[in-house]
Design a protein around this motif. Structure first.
Motif, short mmCIF file in Angstrom:
data_model
loop_
_atom_site.label_atom_id
_atom_site.label_comp_id
_atom_site.label_asym_id
_atom_site.label_seq_id
_atom_site.Cartn_x
_atom_site.Cartn_y
_atom_site.Cartn_z
N ALA B 202 47.54 19.37 64.15
CA ALA B 202 46.71 20.48 63.68
C ALA B 202 45.64 19.97 62.74
CB ALA B 202 47.57 21.52 62.98
N PHE B 203 44.41 20.43 62.93
CA PHE B 203 43.36 19.98 62.01
C PHE B 203 42.27 21.03 61.81
CE2 PHE B 203 43.08 18.05 66.21
CZ PHE B 203 41.81 18.36 66.65
N ARG B 237 45.90 18.77 50.76
CA ARG B 237 46.64 17.52 50.85
C ARG B 237 45.72 16.34 50.52
NH1 ARG B 237 47.33 15.98 57.09
NH2 ARG B 237 49.01 14.74 56.22
N TYR B 240 42.98 14.49 52.68
CA TYR B 240 41.70 15.11 53.05
C TYR B 240 40.65 14.94 51.94
CZ TYR B 240 43.98 17.62 56.96
OH TYR B 240 44.63 17.96 58.13
N ALA B 279 50.35 15.10 47.44
CA ALA B 279 50.56 13.66 47.34
C ALA B 279 51.43 13.14 48.47
CB ALA B 279 51.15 13.31 45.98
N GLY B 280 51.26 13.74 49.64
CA GLY B 280 51.96 13.19 50.79
C GLY B 280 53.38 13.67 50.93
N PHE B 445 60.79 12.04 68.61
CA PHE B 445 59.64 11.89 67.74
C PHE B 445 59.58 12.96 66.67
CE2 PHE B 445 55.67 9.89 67.13
CZ PHE B 445 55.89 8.70 67.76
N SER C 69 55.22 10.68 48.79
CA SER C 69 55.11 9.39 49.47
C SER C 69 53.82 8.65 49.13
CB SER C 69 55.22 9.58 50.98
OG SER C 69 54.07 10.25 51.44
N LYS C 85 51.64 8.04 62.56
CA LYS C 85 52.72 7.83 63.52
C LYS C 85 53.15 9.14 64.16
CE LYS C 85 56.65 8.16 60.37
NZ LYS C 85 56.21 8.86 59.27
N SER C 86 52.30 10.15 64.11
CA SER C 86 52.67 11.42 64.73
C SER C 86 52.35 11.43 66.22
CB SER C 86 51.99 12.58 64.02
OG SER C 86 52.54 12.73 62.74
N LEU C 87 52.90 12.43 66.90
CA LEU C 87 52.88 12.42 68.37
C LEU C 87 51.49 12.26 69.01
CD1 LEU C 87 54.82 12.63 70.79
CD2 LEU C 87 54.34 15.06 70.81
N PRO C 88 50.48 13.05 68.62
CA PRO C 88 49.20 12.89 69.32
C PRO C 88 48.65 11.46 69.25
CG PRO C 88 49.20 14.89 68.02
CD PRO C 88 50.45 14.16 67.65
N HIS C 90 50.58 8.83 68.88
CA HIS C 90 51.54 8.02 69.63
C HIS C 90 51.22 8.03 71.13
CE1 HIS C 90 55.42 6.28 70.65
NE2 HIS C 90 55.65 7.28 71.48
N THR C 123 51.99 7.05 58.03
CA THR C 123 51.79 8.38 57.49
C THR C 123 52.04 9.36 58.63
OG1 THR C 123 50.17 9.91 56.59
CG2 THR C 123 49.32 8.16 57.96
N SER C 124 52.30 10.60 58.26
CA SER C 124 52.31 11.59 59.33
C SER C 124 50.86 12.01 59.55
CB SER C 124 53.20 12.76 58.96
OG SER C 124 52.73 13.37 57.79
N CYS C 125 50.67 12.85 60.53
CA CYS C 125 49.34 13.23 61.03
C CYS C 125 48.27 13.34 59.96
CB CYS C 125 49.47 14.56 61.75
SG CYS C 125 47.92 15.19 62.35
N LEU C 126 47.13 12.71 60.21
CA LEU C 126 46.01 12.72 59.29
C LEU C 126 45.01 13.82 59.63
CD1 LEU C 126 45.34 8.87 59.22
CD2 LEU C 126 46.26 10.23 57.35
N GLY C 127 45.34 14.62 60.63
CA GLY C 127 44.40 15.67 61.01
C GLY C 127 43.21 15.14 61.79
N LEU C 128 43.38 13.97 62.38
CA LEU C 128 42.29 13.39 63.15
C LEU C 128 42.72 13.21 64.60
CD1 LEU C 128 41.08 10.69 60.65
CD2 LEU C 128 40.06 12.89 61.15
N CYS C 129 43.64 14.05 65.04
CA CYS C 129 44.22 13.89 66.36
C CYS C 129 43.15 13.97 67.44
CB CYS C 129 45.27 14.94 66.61
SG CYS C 129 46.02 15.55 65.12
N MET C 136 44.00 5.39 58.16
CA MET C 136 43.29 5.65 56.92
C MET C 136 43.41 4.37 56.10
SD MET C 136 44.45 8.69 54.36
CE MET C 136 43.53 9.14 52.91
#
Ligand SMILES: Cc1cc2nc3c(=O)[nH]c(=O)nc-3n(C[C@H](O)[C@H](O)[C@H](O)COP(=O)(O)O)c2cc1C
Ligand code: SF4
Ligand code: SF4
Ligand code: FES
Ligand code: FES
Ligand code: FES
Lengths: 125, 599, 165
Positions: B202-203, B237, B240, B279-280, B445, C69, C85-88, C90, C123-129, C136
């Motif tokens: 999601a973005f 977050r 961003y 902070a993640g 996953f 984290s 390391k999130s699905l999209p 991957h 990291t989990s998803c960065l919103g750049l899928c 990053m």
């Protein structure tokens, strides 16, 4: 900037801003808008922006503004660039690498010909 | 449906424009409308056709007839003679050298066609660093209207009537939430914008904050007025940074213009907004965890009730809404509740922004009316699956959601229909998966994600998900037993029933939904020790087809562990004992001789 | 070992205090700024000073540091590389990108290169899928990656360091 105090104040700003957005009444002949969301930047938009500015400088073009916007959401074709010349429909180009950016400046901005192979969208939204 | 029988191309190259293309186009369209042809004949502008001196040029397709020097008078003939009667207008025909002329059709990218933009109306159109451009597109008019013409109760009434539901995941009616917070008695109240966007895939929130930060500020201020609050926080977050930068700039500009701060618009209403950075930690997106995080604590969820609307930030009533939810507010105020409610379905009003990711041609953000089908979303807008692969499933709702198999592509997308299928709307992430995706791997996953992100406060979530993950790992290693599938289902139910917050309560969904729709795939792993999609490393082998192998040695050179042997110009062979299934060889073989097999 | 300048810590905390309208919620913001100042980690001495300045037990500061984290109390490289390391990511080749990075840097996840330049994290998803796979590096983002491209990016960062010294 004095604070906005009423609907009339707001209307005034809107009218002026609309003119600027469409460029009527401003000194510029056109503008190039580079989509600079994080996604665009991650796809290389910063290099594209740099290439556009360089190409404009190289050709001594001073009446075309370069600005940034958020992204229009089509990540697949990032980096995207919109060229908006006076009296012409705006054109959005996709997959604009630095090389393509140079081409766009030459062909579209200077020669007035649309770079058809890169067009993603055309016309006012 | 109207079928275009003719397409009229009109040259919009620089020269033709200066020769009057725009007004020709206008007359042409008027004329077509006059004869009720506007649904049948399409008018498309093209780039320079290469005959500038004879412009404006108009071409009629499919015949491929070119007309030169078209003006506002003779363009009518093209419609009346050519289109209506099928007679070519001889005297206007293009006389230039043949072959010189070339028409190109610009089709708008299909991506934009079915979209209806409300929350993302300004993205890519305005300069997010310039408040004036936001105002040019009616920015801050909603706030002005609210503060000068409406009571807080009226504002809440409009939001309620619009039918807007939360876009952050749960889909709670926004107007009701505002009303509850308004009714909580307190001299201090807060508005919080949840911009912690953590769902993988999601973005939209990021894009809205980066492309149109003011819309969130305006909506939060309206919300502040409606609930009787004085201060707002945007929790973004830390991943961003650009969104944070643009928001900061927007807040400063809004203060300068007097849309934030003391005595806004001279109405006596005061409101200000600050940014808080995460902070993640994914769980901080949960509203009570988010409140803890803003207070400077560990971001762990609390038991509800009390709800934030009763006791939120520092114990005061707090309204929490998602970024996209807020972005819908200004248009609703300006255009009215009825307008918004007219879009979408009975229970899901308005639009939803989806993030298309994974194995889909046009990845990106799309905003569509609720009720559109998955097929329209993925094929008409998304362009389908690349490389002629077959679509296998769509994952919605991130780690709380589920997988919808291809058979259900005609399901309308709204809160209820997705829930029925065992998936959820969630924040709008939509991950498309093709035939090469292993559903057990996908489930693994998401569980890995939950295990990483569980805050550890409650045992079922912390230990239960770990247990489920272990079983999935066992299955993908080829060591699964038949009772494992039932065990997964049992564990899933326990975790759902006994976890404290939404993270745990929804964590098993990806496993349960894949078990429901792709049980045969699980069974293949367990019973036949086979991975049908050929993904799970322990269940596949790389083999070389000796018929196709020409002995180019490319694969042997690239294999990092030296598993490939063979002489030049003779068929090669892979030693499965040494091979680590890294896949490098398959990439380099230009003869397609290497393939993956699962017994 | 980094020498911890307590005056600097005080200065940072003061600055954060001034920037916020509300008291009592500046811990996380202050830690972010301290971490930026010390190149991607919060030295224990600094953490304890923050506790003193904000009048809270040091254990609360550590609680927060360990929960999120993005914070680290161990020194990290000048550049922290976070691989999604999130699905999209991957399904679009993220695994290969991760392998390429490990090989290029010669470290595993969670480790820092010997020259102290890079720390590799997930990291989990960065919103750049939309431009997956993505990574990053400190505050910069890179998308549409391939094993070759990440190689070039790392080379550029290495060159960057040489330029500055
Ligand atoms: C584990 C978990 C993570 C969540 N993450 C988010 C998030 O990143 N963004 C968000 O807006 N809501 C998130 N939510 C939902 C929020 O708790 C809350 O429902 C939402 O912010 C309310 O806003 P809305 O009514 O406008 O949707 C999350 C919930 C859970 C349980
Ligand atoms: S369900 Fe999981 S994330 Fe939620 S409170 Fe419990 S342990 Fe924490
Ligand atoms: S998959 Fe990797 S390890 Fe196995 S033979 Fe091919 S290159 Fe070698
Ligand atoms: S979200 Fe911005 S282009 Fe992808
Ligand atoms: S070496 Fe055998 S096909 Fe490439
Ligand atoms: S999955 Fe990697 S950026 Fe979203």
């Amino acid at each position: 900037m004095p604070k906005v105090k009423s609907l009339e104040d707001l209307m005034k700003i809107k009218e002026q801003a609309l003119k600027d957005l469409k460029m009527r009444g401003s000194q510029k002949r056109g503008k190039i808008v580079v989509a600079m969301g994080t996604c665009g930047i991650a796809a290389g938009a910063k290099e594209t922006l740099k290439a556009i500015v360089e190409a404009l400088n190289k050709n001594n073009i001073t009446d075309v503004a370069v600005i940034q916007s958020g992204c229009m959401g089509l990540c697949e074709v990032e980096p995207t660039v919109e060229v908006r010349m006076e009296d012409q429909n705006p054109v959005v180009y996709g997959h604009v690498t630095p090389e393509q950016a140079e081409r766009i400046v030459k062909q579209h901005v200077i020669e007035g010909k649309i770079v058809s192979d890169l067009v993603v969208r055309k016309g006012e939204v | 449906m109207a079928v275009s029988t003719n397409t009229i191309l009109i040259c919009a190259g620089g020269a033709c424009i200066s020769a009057g293309e725009k007004s020709v186009k206008q007359v042409l369209e008027e004329k077509l409308r006059e004869y009720a042809l506007d649904g049948v004949v399409r008018v498309v502008e093209t780039g320079c056709m290469g005959a500038c001196d004879l412009g404006p040029i108009v071409a009629v397709f499919p015949e491929g007839v070119y007309y030169q020097k078209v003006n506002t008078e003779n363009v009518k003939k093209i419609v009346e003679e050519h289109i209506l009667k099928g007679r070519v207008v001889e005297e206007m025909l293009f006389e230039g050298p043949q072959g010189k002329i070339a028409a190109e059709v610009y089709e708008e990218h299909p991506f934009f066609k079915k979209q209806v933009k409300i929350a993302t109306r300004n993205l890519g159109i305005i300069d997010p660093m310039n408040i004036d451009e936001y105002i040019a597109r009616d920015g801050y008019f909603a706030l002005t209207k609210v503060l000068t013409e409406m009571t807080p109760e009226q504002v809440i009434e409009v939001v309620k009537k619009s039918g807007l539901r939360g876009r952050g995941g749960a889909g709670f009616p926004t107007g009701l939430k505002w009303e509850f917070t308004r009714k909580s008695q307190s001299d201090k109240k807060f508005v919080v914008c949840n911009a912690d966007e953590g769902d993988p895939g999601a973005f939209m929130d990021r894009s809205i904050l980066e492309g149109d930060p003011h819309t969130v500020l305006e909506a939060m201020t309206i919300a502040g007025y409606a609930i009787g609050g004085q201060k707002g926080y945007i929790y973004v977050r830390a991943e961003y940074p650009l969104a944070i930068e643009r928001l900061k700039n927007a807040i400063n500009q809004a203060r300068e213009y007097g849309f934030l701060g003391e005595n806004i618009l001279g109405t006596g209403f005061s409101f200000d907004i600050e940014i808080r950075i995460g902070a993640g930690a994914f769980v901080c997106g949960e509203e009570t965890a988010l409140i803890n995080s803003i207070e400077g604590k560990r971001g762990q969820p609390n038991v509800k009730p009390p709800y934030p609307a009763q006791k939120g930030l520092w114990g005061y009533p707090t309204l929490i809404n998602n970024v996209e939810t807020f972005a819908n507010i200004p248009p609703i105020i300006i255009k009215g509740a009825d307008w918004f409610a007219s879009i979408g379905t009975e229970t899901s009003k308005g639009t939803k922004v989806f993030a298309l990711a994974g194995k889909v041609k046009n990845t990106g953000l799309v905003e569509v009316p609720m009720g559109i089908t998955l097929r329209e979303l993925i094929y008409d807008i998304g362009g389908g699956v690349p490389n002629n692969k077959k679509l296998k499933a769509v994952q919605t709702g991130g780690p709380s959601g589920g997988c919808i198999p291809a058979e259900y592509l005609d399901t309308p997308v709204d809160y209820e229909s997705l829930k029925e299928l065992g998936a959820i709307m969630g924040s709008g992430g939509m991950i498309v998966m093709d035939e090469d995706t292993c559903m057990v791997d996908v489930a693994k996953f998401f569980l890995q994600f939950t295990v990483d992100e569980s805050c550890g406060k409650c045992t079922p979530c912390r230990e239960g998900t770990r247990k489920m993950l272990e079983i999935l790992e066992k299955i993908t290693r080829g060591e699964g037993e038949e009772e494992d599938l039932e065990k997964l289902e049992e564990l899933g139910k326990i975790i759902i029933d006994s976890s404290l917050c939404g993270l745990g309560q929804t964590a098993p969904n990806p496993v349960l939904s894949t078990l429901k729709y792709f049980r045969d795939e699980y069974e293949a792993h367990v019973k036949e020790k086979r991975c049908p999609a050929k993904v799970c490393k322990d269940l596949i082998r790389y083999v070389i087809d000796s018929e196709k192998c020409v002995g180019c040695t490319a694969c042997a050179r690239v294999c990092p562990v030296g598993a490939i042997s063979g002489e030049v110009r003779k068929a090669h062979d892979i030693d499965p004992e040494i091979c680590t299934r890294c896949g490098s060889c398959i990439e380099v073989c230009r003869f397609g001789a290497i393939s993956k097999v699962s017994p | 070992m980094v020498k911890v300048d307590l005056d600097k810590v005080r200065e940072i905390v003061e600055k954060v205090k001034k920037e916020t309208l509300e008291e009592g919620d500046i811990l996380i913001n202050a830690l972010h700024m301290i971490q930026d100042y010390y190149n991607n980690f919060v030295p224990p001495e600094a953490a304890e000073e923050v506790a003193k300045l904000l009048n809270i037990p040091a254990s609360r500061v550590y609680e927060v540091l360990s929960f999120y984290s993005m914070f680290s109390i161990k020194p990290r490289g000048k550049y922290v590389i976070r691989v999604c390391k999130s699905l999209p990511c991957h399904v679009t080749g993220g695994r290969e990108v991760m392998e390429a990075l490990k090989e290029k840097l010669g470290v595993e996840i969670g480790e820092t290169t010997e020259d102290g330049l890079f720390t590799l994290e997930t990291t989990s998803c960065l919103g750049l899928c939309g431009v997956a796979p993505a990574i990053m590096i400190n505050d910069q983002f890179f998308g549409n990656l391939t094993p070759e491209k990440v190689g070039e990016i790392i080379d550029n960062f290495r060159g960057d360091k040489n330029a500055k010294e």
